[in-house]
Every structure is written in C-alpha cells, then in structure tokens.
Design an enzyme around this catalytic site. Structure first.
Site, mmCIF file in Angstrom:
data_model
loop_
_atom_site.group_PDB
_atom_site.id
_atom_site.type_symbol
_atom_site.label_atom_id
_atom_site.label_comp_id
_atom_site.label_asym_id
_atom_site.label_seq_id
_atom_site.Cartn_x
_atom_site.Cartn_y
_atom_site.Cartn_z
ATOM 1 N N PHE A 142 55.811 -38.575 -83.880
ATOM 2 C CA PHE A 142 55.031 -38.864 -82.686
ATOM 3 C C PHE A 142 53.727 -39.492 -83.132
ATOM 4 O O PHE A 142 52.840 -38.816 -83.656
ATOM 5 C CB PHE A 142 54.746 -37.611 -81.850
ATOM 6 C CG PHE A 142 54.002 -37.937 -80.587
ATOM 7 C CD1 PHE A 142 54.674 -38.386 -79.470
ATOM 8 C CD2 PHE A 142 52.618 -37.833 -80.535
ATOM 9 C CE1 PHE A 142 53.982 -38.725 -78.308
ATOM 10 C CE2 PHE A 142 51.914 -38.168 -79.380
ATOM 11 C CZ PHE A 142 52.604 -38.612 -78.266
ATOM 12 N N ASP A 227 49.336 -40.275 -90.831
ATOM 13 C CA ASP A 227 48.828 -40.067 -89.483
ATOM 14 C C ASP A 227 48.315 -38.632 -89.388
ATOM 15 O O ASP A 227 49.079 -37.683 -89.261
ATOM 16 C CB ASP A 227 49.942 -40.312 -88.462
ATOM 17 C CG ASP A 227 49.470 -40.123 -87.021
ATOM 18 O OD1 ASP A 227 48.388 -39.548 -86.817
ATOM 19 O OD2 ASP A 227 50.206 -40.539 -86.097
ATOM 20 N N LYS A 256 41.418 -37.655 -82.034
ATOM 21 C CA LYS A 256 41.297 -36.353 -81.381
ATOM 22 C C LYS A 256 40.008 -35.631 -81.761
ATOM 23 O O LYS A 256 38.982 -35.847 -81.153
ATOM 24 C CB LYS A 256 42.546 -35.513 -81.655
ATOM 25 C CG LYS A 256 43.810 -36.114 -81.020
ATOM 26 C CD LYS A 256 44.934 -35.139 -80.958
ATOM 27 C CE LYS A 256 46.215 -35.764 -80.419
ATOM 28 N NZ LYS A 256 46.103 -36.218 -79.019
#
Length: 418
Positions: A142, A227, A256
C-alpha cells in the site's frame, strides 16, 4: 405519523467510518460531539505519532501563521533550507550517500516523486533504454491511491475500476528474496518496498529479507526505495524501520507524522545523485515545502532528535506485546504481529462460526466475527481502532501514550474479545 427522511450527505462515500463524530482532541484522547471521550489507538494511521495537538507542534504552527503561510516554490522562504537541513540531518545518516530532501505534501505524492526520480535516474545515469524502466514492488503493498500507484496494487478494492493501468511495475511476493532476484534484469531501476506492510495488517518481514534485498540491489546497481510513510519517524521504536535490520535505503519516502497531525507534509530523502536528476521544471508542487509545513516539520525533527520519542515507543511497545500475548494463548486472538508500538491483530479463524448470526456490536454473549465488529465493540468501550482486510485490526497509539492509558485501552480490548 409521517416518516422523516434521513438527511442526504453532500460528502462522497469513499470511506466507511465508525459511527462517531469527533470534535476535539488532546494527547491520546479525543472527544465526540456529545462529550464522550475515547482513547485513540489509530493515531491517524501514524500521522499523530506525537498525539493530538502536541504543544510544541501547535506552538510552531501558531507562530508561523502570524508570519507567512505560502510562497509557492517560485520564491524561497526563510524556513525551506532549515527544514531540508534538519530532515537531512535526522535521516541522512540512516541512508546511502549524501542526503538531499525534496518536500511534497502527501505520502502518495512522495511515492510518485520517488518513482519519477528512480525512472529518470535509470535513463540518465544507469543507461536503461528510453521508456523501458521497470520497478519491482511487493504483493500486499500500500503506497497510496493515485492512478499510477493503484496500477501495481494487489488489492482488488483499491485497483478494480481504475484502469487502464500504468505499466512498468513487476510485483513479487513480500518477504521472498529469491522471487525478487528472479525478476531483476537490465531494465530494473528500483525496488520499492514498505519495510513493514502497515495497511496489510502490520506484516513484519522475515529477519534476513531486507538485508538480502539490499544486497541484491547493490549487486544489480538498482535503487532500494523504502516507503516509511507509516513505519518511519519513531513508530517502530527507531527513527526508520529499516534500522531494525541494519539496512540503509537509497531513497526513503516520509509523510504522515512529518506533519505532526497538523498539516500534510511529506518528503523524499535520499542520494543527491538520484534526486539531483530532477531539475527545474521536471517536478514540483505549489504547496510542497510551504512555510507552515516547514515550521511544523522542523518542530517534528526536533522532537525526534533527542531519541526520547523512539525510546518511549520501544517501552510502550513491550507493554503492548506483553498484554497481547495472553490473548493469543487464550484463543481470543489468532495471531499478533508487533514491531515497536504498532501491532496487527488477527481474529481466530473460528471467530465467525463461533459468533453465529446473532452476534451484534457490544454483545457480551458472542465473540466478534469481524475486525469491523471488534472495532465497534471497542468504540462502545471508549477506544478507537481500525480494521483492515476483514478479520484484522491495527493498533497504532500515539507514541506519547502513557502506561496507564495503554493499559486502559488493552483492558477494553480484552473485554471486547471475551
């Protein structure tokens, strides 16, 4: 009596949230519009690593709001270089080569930026023939929801209906270094991986996997792009999750937590010879690296620079693991995967049949049948969590959560499972 029609929402239905409407938050706690308080064990998918409205981050944002909020990248501003220097100083020693920082806004933008940089580097430096660059990715990944990224997703819900799909990606099983080795060829410019697959349910790789991937990339002259949008900036008890296995990526994507839960901030940090292929006009963002984002980002780096946040994540992570292990031993959970203060919890395979058709949220007579139902039971007990992939929930509390707060949340989990 005439029935009153339910109000029609003007909001697109691309989310299925839990039935709670939040109005305020502080630290590990949020309060809904009716005044009920909840412990937040989702923390914005790690965007709130420092809790809600951390005083240092709010102060930085307030101070910058009175000065300058946006210039666009048509002009420099006085925090852009300090932000890049601070972030490179924090993350650069954990990467290969001399670090450079390219600021963006969202995690997906950071991944798109890394993809573009890797391809351009492949053509201009490695010598891959034009239009033939490939990037190896992992099943279960993801990395975001843009059209390019969902093109190499293995999740039908994220992918189906959004074709035609972007070519240039090869997917192999996560955790299988031999499968990765088999597909690397002269067109491969990068391997793009999450060190820990968060959306998949906090899937932690086998111990030797990431070192093997690093070695394969070195042997083939291929970039390793990590990532760390969910796993980075303290979540795993280290600044980067890759540190757990002693692996240094060539590029890392961050997001984030970099915005402190206040503004969207992301960045690609990595080798200057790779990011250096992106010259004026080849890539950009109006809001990327804006003054407000840089002010908050600098404050985030300052919080992480002492190592205290990472140490707290390790300590609270051990507490989390100690409380979850008996739930597996007692058969209330089927499996638990944990790294730092981050865990994926699977319901037992027998949960659905054991619960039966009469199971309902808040019921004390049957076990929860799905991750969604477990989250609804937790909601009824004053705890917020999020399900994924049917029978799994993720726990990612703020890294600032206290020992009593975490115990209180885990007491609620135990009661919701029983």
């Amino acid at each position: 009596m005439t029935a009153v029609a339910a109000p029609v929402s003007a909001l697109a239905h691309n989310y299925h949230p839990l039935p709670v409407t939040l109005a305020s938050g502080s630290g590990s706690w949020v309060t809904d519009v009716d005044g009920r308080r909840y412990l937040d064990l989702l923390a914005g998918y790690s965007a709130l690593n420092f809790g809600h409205r951390h005083p240092a981050l709010v102060a930085a944002a307030h101070a910058q709001l009175d000065r300058l909020t946006l210039t666009s990248r048509a002009f420099d501003h006085d925090l852009l270089e300090p932000f890049a220097t601070a972030l490179a100083g924090l993350v650069g020693p954990l990467l290969v080569g001399t670090p450079m920082v390219l600021p963006m806004n969202t995690g997906a933008e950071a991944v798109e930026t890394a993809i573009k940089a890797a391809r351009k580097w492949g053509y201009e430096v490695k010598g891959v023939p034009a239009g033939r660059a490939t990037i190896v990715v992992a099943d279960g990944n993801f990395h975001g929801r843009t059209t390019t990224i969902v093109s190499f997703s293995s999740d039908p819900e994220a992918r189906d209906g959004f074709g035609p799909y972007t070519p240039g990606f090869v997917s192999v099983p996560y955790g299988d270094a031999a499968a990765l080795a088999a597909v690397i060829d002269e067109t491969t410019v990068a391997v793009l991986l999450e060190p820990v697959q968060g959306e998949q349910g906090v899937v932690v790789p086998p111990p030797g996997y990431l070192p093997a991937v690093r070695a394969l990339c070195d042997d083939a002259g291929v970039l390793l792009v990590a990532d760390e949008i969910q796993s980075g900036l303290g979540r795993t008890g280290t600044t980067l999750a890759c540190e757990t296995w002693g692996v240094r990526p060539d590029l890392v994507t961050l997001g984030k937590a970099l915005g402190g839960g206040i503004v969207p901030v992301s960045a690609v940090v990595g080798r200057d010879d790779v990011l250096g292929v992106l010259t004026a006009g080849t890539h950009g963002s109006t809001f990327g690296g804006n003054p407000l984002a840089c002010a908050v980002g600098i404050a985030v780096v300052e919080l992480l620079s002492t190592g205290q946040v990472q140490a707290a994540a390790r300590v609270r992570g051990e507490q989390l693991g100690a409380r979850l292990a008996p739930l597996v031993a007692d058969g209330l959970l089927g499996d638990v995967r944990r790294i730092g203060l981050w865990a994926g919890l699977d319901l037992p395979a027998s949960a659905a049949s054991a619960a039966g058709p009469s199971s309902a949220p808040g019921s004390s007579s049957a076990r929860p049948a799905t991750g969604r139902e477990l989250c609804e039971r937790l909601l009824a007990r004053g705890v917020l969590a999020k399900d994924t992939h049917g029978s799994t929930i993720r726990l990612a509390p703020p890294l600032t959560i206290t020992e009593p707060e975490l115990d209180q949340a885990l007491d609620a989990l135990t009661a919701a499972l029983a």
